[in-house]
Design an enzyme around this catalytic site. Structure first.
Site, PDB file in Angstrom:
ATOM      1  N   GLU A 220       0.893  -1.165   0.000  1.00 27.11           N
ATOM      2  CA  GLU A 220       0.000   0.000   0.000  1.00 27.11           C
ATOM      3  C   GLU A 220       0.916   1.196   0.000  1.00 27.11           C
ATOM      4  O   GLU A 220       1.603   1.445   0.987  1.00 27.11           O
ATOM      5  CB  GLU A 220      -0.858   0.038   1.266  1.00 27.11           C
ATOM      6  CG  GLU A 220      -1.744  -1.160   1.491  1.00 27.11           C
ATOM      7  CD  GLU A 220      -2.957  -1.150   0.606  1.00 27.11           C
ATOM      8  OE1 GLU A 220      -3.205  -0.103  -0.038  1.00 27.11           O
ATOM      9  OE2 GLU A 220      -3.645  -2.169   0.532  1.00 27.11           O
TER      10      GLU A 220
ATOM     11  N   CYS B  16      -2.666   8.413   3.778  1.00 27.80           N
ATOM     12  CA  CYS B  16      -2.416   7.954   2.401  1.00 27.80           C
ATOM     13  C   CYS B  16      -3.614   8.219   1.524  1.00 27.80           C
ATOM     14  O   CYS B  16      -3.495   8.342   0.312  1.00 27.80           O
ATOM     15  CB  CYS B  16      -2.117   6.467   2.424  1.00 27.80           C
ATOM     16  SG  CYS B  16      -3.372   5.534   3.289  1.00 27.80           S
TER      17      CYS B  16
HETATM   18  P1  NAP Z   1       8.489   4.786   4.304  1.00 25.77           P
HETATM   19  O1  NAP Z   1       9.669   5.616   4.549  1.00 25.77           O
HETATM   20  O2  NAP Z   1       8.387   4.060   3.013  1.00 25.77           O
HETATM   21  O3  NAP Z   1       8.440   3.765   5.509  1.00 25.77           O
HETATM   22  C1  NAP Z   1       7.423   2.841   5.629  1.00 25.77           C
HETATM   23  C2  NAP Z   1       7.868   1.669   6.477  1.00 25.77           C
HETATM   24  O4  NAP Z   1       8.887   0.955   5.789  1.00 25.77           O
HETATM   25  C3  NAP Z   1       8.469   2.067   7.808  1.00 25.77           C
HETATM   26  O5  NAP Z   1       8.075   1.118   8.777  1.00 25.77           O
HETATM   27  C4  NAP Z   1       9.952   1.960   7.552  1.00 25.77           C
HETATM   28  O6  NAP Z   1      10.675   1.733   8.725  1.00 25.77           O
HETATM   29  C5  NAP Z   1       9.991   0.767   6.649  1.00 25.77           C
HETATM   30  N1  NAP Z   1      11.174   0.648   5.831  1.00 25.77           N
HETATM   31  C6  NAP Z   1      11.901   1.625   5.273  1.00 25.77           C
HETATM   32  N2  NAP Z   1      12.900   1.087   4.542  1.00 25.77           N
HETATM   33  C7  NAP Z   1      12.791  -0.256   4.659  1.00 25.77           C
HETATM   34  C8  NAP Z   1      13.542  -1.359   4.147  1.00 25.77           C
HETATM   35  N3  NAP Z   1      14.567  -1.184   3.363  1.00 25.77           N
HETATM   36  N4  NAP Z   1      13.154  -2.605   4.499  1.00 25.77           N
HETATM   37  C9  NAP Z   1      12.098  -2.812   5.296  1.00 25.77           C
HETATM   38  N5  NAP Z   1      11.359  -1.801   5.796  1.00 25.77           N
HETATM   39  C10 NAP Z   1      11.701  -0.540   5.481  1.00 25.77           C
HETATM   40  O7  NAP Z   1       7.158   5.604   4.472  1.00 25.77           O
HETATM   41  P2  NAP Z   1       6.745   6.573   5.675  1.00 25.77           P
HETATM   42  O8  NAP Z   1       7.524   7.806   5.545  1.00 25.77           O
HETATM   43  O9  NAP Z   1       6.710   5.872   6.968  1.00 25.77           O
HETATM   44  O10 NAP Z   1       5.219   6.849   5.328  1.00 25.77           O
HETATM   45  C11 NAP Z   1       4.816   7.849   4.440  1.00 25.77           C
HETATM   46  C12 NAP Z   1       4.472   7.269   3.114  1.00 25.77           C
HETATM   47  O11 NAP Z   1       3.626   6.143   3.280  1.00 25.77           O
HETATM   48  C13 NAP Z   1       3.695   8.211   2.238  1.00 25.77           C
HETATM   49  O12 NAP Z   1       4.226   8.165   0.952  1.00 25.77           O
HETATM   50  C14 NAP Z   1       2.288   7.651   2.220  1.00 25.77           C
HETATM   51  O13 NAP Z   1       1.567   7.892   1.051  1.00 25.77           O
HETATM   52  C15 NAP Z   1       2.497   6.219   2.412  1.00 25.77           C
HETATM   53  N6  NAP Z   1       1.355   5.613   3.075  1.00 25.77           N
HETATM   54  C16 NAP Z   1       0.546   4.802   2.367  1.00 25.77           C
HETATM   55  C17 NAP Z   1      -0.539   4.224   2.990  1.00 25.77           C
HETATM   56  C18 NAP Z   1      -1.469   3.286   2.244  1.00 25.77           C
HETATM   57  O14 NAP Z   1      -2.267   2.620   2.885  1.00 25.77           O
HETATM   58  N7  NAP Z   1      -1.393   3.218   0.948  1.00 25.77           N
HETATM   59  C19 NAP Z   1      -0.799   4.480   4.326  1.00 25.77           C
HETATM   60  C20 NAP Z   1       0.042   5.338   5.018  1.00 25.77           C
HETATM   61  C21 NAP Z   1       1.123   5.899   4.382  1.00 25.77           C
HETATM   62  P3  NAP Z   1      11.493   2.897   9.466  1.00 25.77           P
HETATM   63  O15 NAP Z   1      10.547   3.959   9.830  1.00 25.77           O
HETATM   64  O16 NAP Z   1      12.074   2.204  10.645  1.00 25.77           O
HETATM   65  O17 NAP Z   1      12.519   3.348   8.471  1.00 25.77           O
END
Ligand code: NAP
Length: 664
Positions: free
Chosen positions: A255, A292
């Protein structure tokens, strides 16, 4: 400063080293450290899969559902503590309500769903299909729990809901979870998991939790396992390349970001427009636009753009931006200063691409605070369809006709949700046809549902959350839909007796005559397949006339000989409801007994006409039994009514409430 503990292999453990610092969103004060260095993550995957999987599968769907309900009730007592902690992430009380109450609501919703699921681990997916002419060979699809583990990676914005909306369907399916929160809100997720573990309700191994990176966990993932990811498209792309997915057959459900559109229809009138403006303003203020599903692109007929933008700005202007713990504050900061910098970069990219800032909230604009901002751009400005400002920011786009509006919305490359505001169902239909292939959900808003809508940005447990293309292509929630992703489909073929035993559901051809009238038996004494074949009754003209007068149904086919002769039947026929009533008269055992009430009928089909001189007989078979509470259960009975030629004339299922045996 405390390091946030992880719950692995049935124990709370702390990672080594400095890790990352989690800070209070409003004050910037350091709160805790996040690190998973040195934690046994690969072992945790294998242990969860083996121990958690076995413990969960030992329970069956219905019992897992009952645990979810008790867990939800337990978490109600932790709401206040979670609200207080949420404030440190910038969430107002209203924001925290979406996260905390929304999350607990998902557990209740899946617990309710489980009431309709079997006690065991075999879930029939469709009706039984006869596969031979003589009825001795049948088949159907069924679902069983996958023997794997699911690793759930959450975004920072919903630490409670995000974890629970992934955990609940997996748990109900019988698949253990290893949950990883995003670091900036890991302390809230950790408090939730502690409350869940302390409830004592979770079977060992069914839930593990890691604050910090996943380390070598991916090395242990293979076929049968899954990763449920929520976050940015960039992280999802990195994950997709992991050998766990490309070489070893684990599944990835993603997602990701979404440039959701809200479209004001050309036929929208003043009241619809007001509801639309209020909705857009809400979308940008709830969680400070860090959802999101929040509206990022606002499409308005060209001549009405100024007015709608003004109405949205007026509503947003009424918000008080500040520390959510202070009285009167209605809009908090973003989760962190880094996130604020991200949003500022996104707005700069939009401006560089050709959008201009039309309105900005007066502030404050320091620390993690980002004031709500409205931009305007022409629909062909590429950046608007590519850059996601994950905060209280939206771009207004004027459109000239419906085709342009649909094309523009679809330029998002696949979105989680679009709202169309119109009171005109025909306009709604035209938009729907254009938007549906590129959206996970389409929400219609107008003056008729403005008060009752669950909202553009709120995924609900009973409907799918997810979207195609850029939105990740994943599917979450949606009731059974989300559970079924954790189950494996198997086709089952065999003779009636084997399938009846396997599914605990009657299969035609596996009936056994009942020695005692089944209405004299308690719930636990009844056996699936037990059958009563009744005595007979010949239908007379007096019956049909009497029923017409009793029911006041004088339809020509029952009462007008001439018209009936010219009808499809070629003769006067009995009322279908007479056939139904006669069958009850034939199979009911009238004296008081364990059958307490008849509360419904399903799947009724009248298969052959019944006329004067036809002789009816009923066959009553225990089709399915569902325990209800300590004192009662629901018995579904297959009723087959036949005529003198043994041809079926009616078939249906009746549902009765049956008492359990009184305890000694
Ligand atoms: P993110 O930086 O992609 O991080 C998301 C998750 O992935 C975090 O738990 C992060 O952990 C983890 N992560 C990062 N790098 C990883 C890797 N190499 N391997 C495994 N896990 C990894 O996103 P965010 O900044 O938290 O959230 C914002 C984004 O999420 C926005 O773009 C938003 O649109 C999207 N979002 C989408 C939805 C949906 O349902 N479609 C819902 C909410 C948010 P760490 O924090 O420990 O790095």
């Amino acid at each position: 400063m405390e390091t946030i503990a992880s719950y692995l292999l049935g124990e709370w453990k702390t990672g080594a080293g400095e890790g990352r610092t989690v800070a209070d969103a409003a004050t910037g004060a350091p709160l805790a450290r996040v690190t998973s260095r040195g934690l046994p993550l690969k072992e945790a995957v294998a242990w969860g899969r083996a121990v958690g999987g076995e413990n969960l599968r030992a329970l069956g769907f219905a019992e897992r559902g009952r645990i979810l309900r008790r867990l939800a009730e337990h978490l109600l007592g932790h709401k206040e503590a979670l609200y207080r902690l949420s404030a440190t992430t910038g969430a107002t009380r209203k924001d925290a309500w979406y996260d905390v109450d929304g999350g607990v609501g998902v557990l209740f919703s899946y617990a309710r769903l489980a009431r309709k699921l079997p006690e065991g681990n075999l879930l029939p997916e469709d009706a039984l299909l006869p596969l031979s002419k003589d009825g001795t060979f049948w088949g159907r699809h069924a679902l069983v729990p996958r023997e794997g583990i699911t690793v759930q990676i959450n975004a920072f914005n919903f630490p409670v809901w995000g974890l629970l909306e992934k955990f609940a369907p997996a748990f109900l399916a019988g698949v253990p979870t290893l949950a990883k929160p995003a670091s900036p809100t890991a302390h809230v997720a950790a408090a939730l998991v502690r409350a869940m573990v302390d409830s004592g309700l979770l079977p060992e191994g069914s839930l593990q939790f890691v604050a910090g990176g996943l380390g070598d966990a991916f090395d242990a993932l293979a076929e049968g396992d899954s990763v449920y990811f929520t976050g940015s498209a960039a992280t999802a792309d990195r994950l997709r390349r992991q050998p766990a997915f490309t070489e070893r057959g684990a599944r990835l459900n993603a997602e990701t970001d979404s440039l959701n559109a809200a479209i004001l229809g050309e036929r929208a009138e003043a009241e619809d427009e007001a509801a639309f403006a209020a909705m857009v303003a809400d979308e940008l203020s709830i969680k400070a636009g860090q959802r999101c599903t929040a509206v990022r692109r606002v499409l308005v007929p060209a001549g009405r753009l100024e007015a709608v933008l003004e109405a949205v700005a007026e509503r947003l202007g009424g918000h008080v931006l500040g520390d959510p713990r202070e009285e009167g504050v209605t809009l908090g900061p973003l989760v962190s200063e880094e996130q604020r910098a991200e949003v500022a970069r996104a707005v700069a990219a939009l401006e560089a691409g050709g959008a201009r800032v039309a309105w900005r909230h007066p502030g404050p604009a320091e620390g993690a605070f980002f004031p709500p901002t409205l931009l305007v751009a022409e629909p062909d400005v590429e950046a608007v369809h590519a850059v996601e400002p994950f905060g209280p920011v939206a771009t207004f786009l004027p459109y000239r006709d419906r085709d342009e509006a649909v094309r523009t919305a679809n330029r998002g490359g696949g979105s989680l949700v679009a709202t169309v505001a119109t009171p005109d169902p025909e306009e709604a239909r035209a938009f729907f046809e254009g938007l549906a292939p590129r959206h996970g959900r389409v929400h219609f808003l107008n003056r008729r549902d403005a008060r009752s809508t669950t909202g553009h940005g709120s995924p609900i447990p009973v409907l799918k959350h997810g979207g195609p293309g850029r939105a990740g292509g994943g599917e979450e929630l949606g009731g059974l839909l989300a559970v079924s992703h954790h189950l494996l489909r198997v086709a089952v073929q065999g003779d009636p007796k084997t399938l009846q035993t396997l599914f605990d559901e009657h299969v035609e051809g596996a009936e056994r005559p009942a020695a005692v009238h089944p209405f004299r038996k308690h719930f636990e004494e009844l056996e699936v397949g037990e059958t009563l074949t009744t005595h007979r009754r010949t239908v007379t003209e007096a019956d049909i006339a009497a029923f017409a007068n009793l029911s006041w149904d004088h339809f020509y086919a029952h009462t007008d000989d001439l018209a009936a002769k010219e009808s499809l039947f070629g003769r006067r026929v009995a009322h279908g409801y007479f056939v139904l009533s006669s069958a009850a008269g034939l199979f009911v055992d009238p004296a008081p007994g364990p059958v307490l009430a008849n509360y419904g009928l399903e799947g009724l089909r009248f298969l052959e006409p019944v006329g004067v001189g036809d002789t009816l007989r009923a066959r009553l078979t225990v089709k399915r039994k569902t325990p209800r509470d300590e004192n009662t259960g629901v018995v579904a009975w297959d009723v087959l009514v036949t005529n003198q030629e043994e041809k079926p004339v009616a078939r249906y299922t009746i549902l009765t409430l049956v008492a359990r045996k009184p305890r000694e």
